[in-house]
Scaffold this active site. Structure first.
Site, PDB file in Angstrom:
ATOM      1  N   ASP A 103       0.839  -1.207   0.000  1.00  0.00           N
ATOM      2  CA  ASP A 103       0.000   0.000   0.000  1.00  0.00           C
ATOM      3  C   ASP A 103       0.868   1.248   0.000  1.00  0.00           C
ATOM      4  OD1 ASP A 103      -2.259  -1.538   0.244  1.00  0.00           O
ATOM      5  OD2 ASP A 103      -2.297  -1.376   2.431  1.00  0.00           O
TER       6      ASP A 103
HETATM    7  N1  URA Z   1      -1.438  -5.734   4.051  1.00  0.00           N
HETATM    8  C1  URA Z   1      -1.826  -4.453   4.059  1.00  0.00           C
HETATM    9  O1  URA Z   1      -2.817  -4.097   4.689  1.00  0.00           O
HETATM   10  N2  URA Z   1      -1.100  -3.568   3.350  1.00  0.00           N
HETATM   11  C2  URA Z   1       0.007  -3.891   2.658  1.00  0.00           C
HETATM   12  O2  URA Z   1       0.630  -3.032   2.038  1.00  0.00           O
HETATM   13  C3  URA Z   1       0.398  -5.239   2.665  1.00  0.00           C
HETATM   14  C4  URA Z   1      -0.339  -6.142   3.364  1.00  0.00           C
END
Ligand code: URA
Length: 234
Positions: A103
């Site tokens: 993310d």
């Molecule tokens: N889980 C999440 O919530 N975000 C990420 O970037 C990776 C795994």
């Protein structure tokens, strides 16, 4: 040896073979100066292939990079909505792509490569590769909440697979070590929220046996031969 144009484009890291077919059909590809929209077209050594007027060549060298992604970067090739892309951090003569994604607000281990076959393998849902995260969450999860988390819980109508969760440090914000092998959108954040503990920060520290180690945030390094060989065994 002559190869089909869509394979040539995929080998040149222009796009996947399927997407390359669409690019050819949309008339963006020229071979020796002639626009080609026929999918079967073969190209031979010495032919000059352009996409949108730019010459492309099959990558002759495969590169494998580990980046410690900082928060604030998107895991795409190009910036999105004014947010910089992870590729802005990488100075590499080959066109590499992120293997899967983190993310925008997550930091940590992100692999990048121009090895399309490996990317395909590593991101395919059937490959249950463990990914470990350090999460800072609100409050202190109870034993019952941790059990729900590790046995699987519902997020967006989907029941998560068994996961590992361990408290590293308790406090107003608790530090958790979490291992999952799925890759649903914002999965760790949603799983933590589902047990009542919002994530305040999230960092990926390992993918399978590959670990971030002391790699500084925003820095990257080439994978070792052993690391590449290991990824290929997965
Ligand atoms: N889980 C999440 O919530 N975000 C990420 O970037 C990776 C795994």
């Amino acid at each position: 040896m002559a190869v089909r144009l869509q394979k040539y484009l995929a080998d040149a890291q222009v796009a996947s073979r399927r997407r390359s077919e669409e690019i050819i059909q949309s008339g963006r590809v020229c071979v020796n100066g002639q626009t080609v929209t026929e999918l079967g077209t073969k190209v031979d050594e010495g032919d000059v292939v352009t996409v949108d007027g730019k010459e492309v060549h099959p990558a002759d060298k495969l590169v494998y990079i580990m980046l410690n992604k900082p928060e604030g970067y998107v895991s795409t090739a190009k910036e999105q909505f004014g947010r910089p892309a992870v590729l802005d951090l990488i100075d590499c003569e080959y066109r590499v792509y992120p293997v899967g994604r983190l993310d925008h607000d997550t930091s940590g281990l992100l692999l990048l490569t121009n090895d399309g076959a490996l990317t395909y393998k590593l991101t395919h849902p059937k490959h249950n590769i463990d990914k470990t995260y350090i999460a800072q969450v609100e409050g202190i999860p109870t034993a019952a909440e941790m059990k729900r988390f590790s046995e699987g819980l519902e997020i967006d109508g989907y029941t998560t697979a068994p996961a590992k969760i361990r408290i590293v440090k308790k406090g107003r914000l608790t530090t958790l070590e979490i291992t999952i092998h799925e890759g649903k959108n914002r999965q760790v954040r949603k799983m933590c929220a589902a047990i009542g503990h919002e994530v305040r920060s999230l960092k990926r520290i390992s993918t399978g046996r590959l670990t971030l180690g002391g790699l500084e945030k925003g820095s990257y390094r080439l994978l070792t031969e052993d690391e590449v060989a290991y990824l290929k065994t997965l």
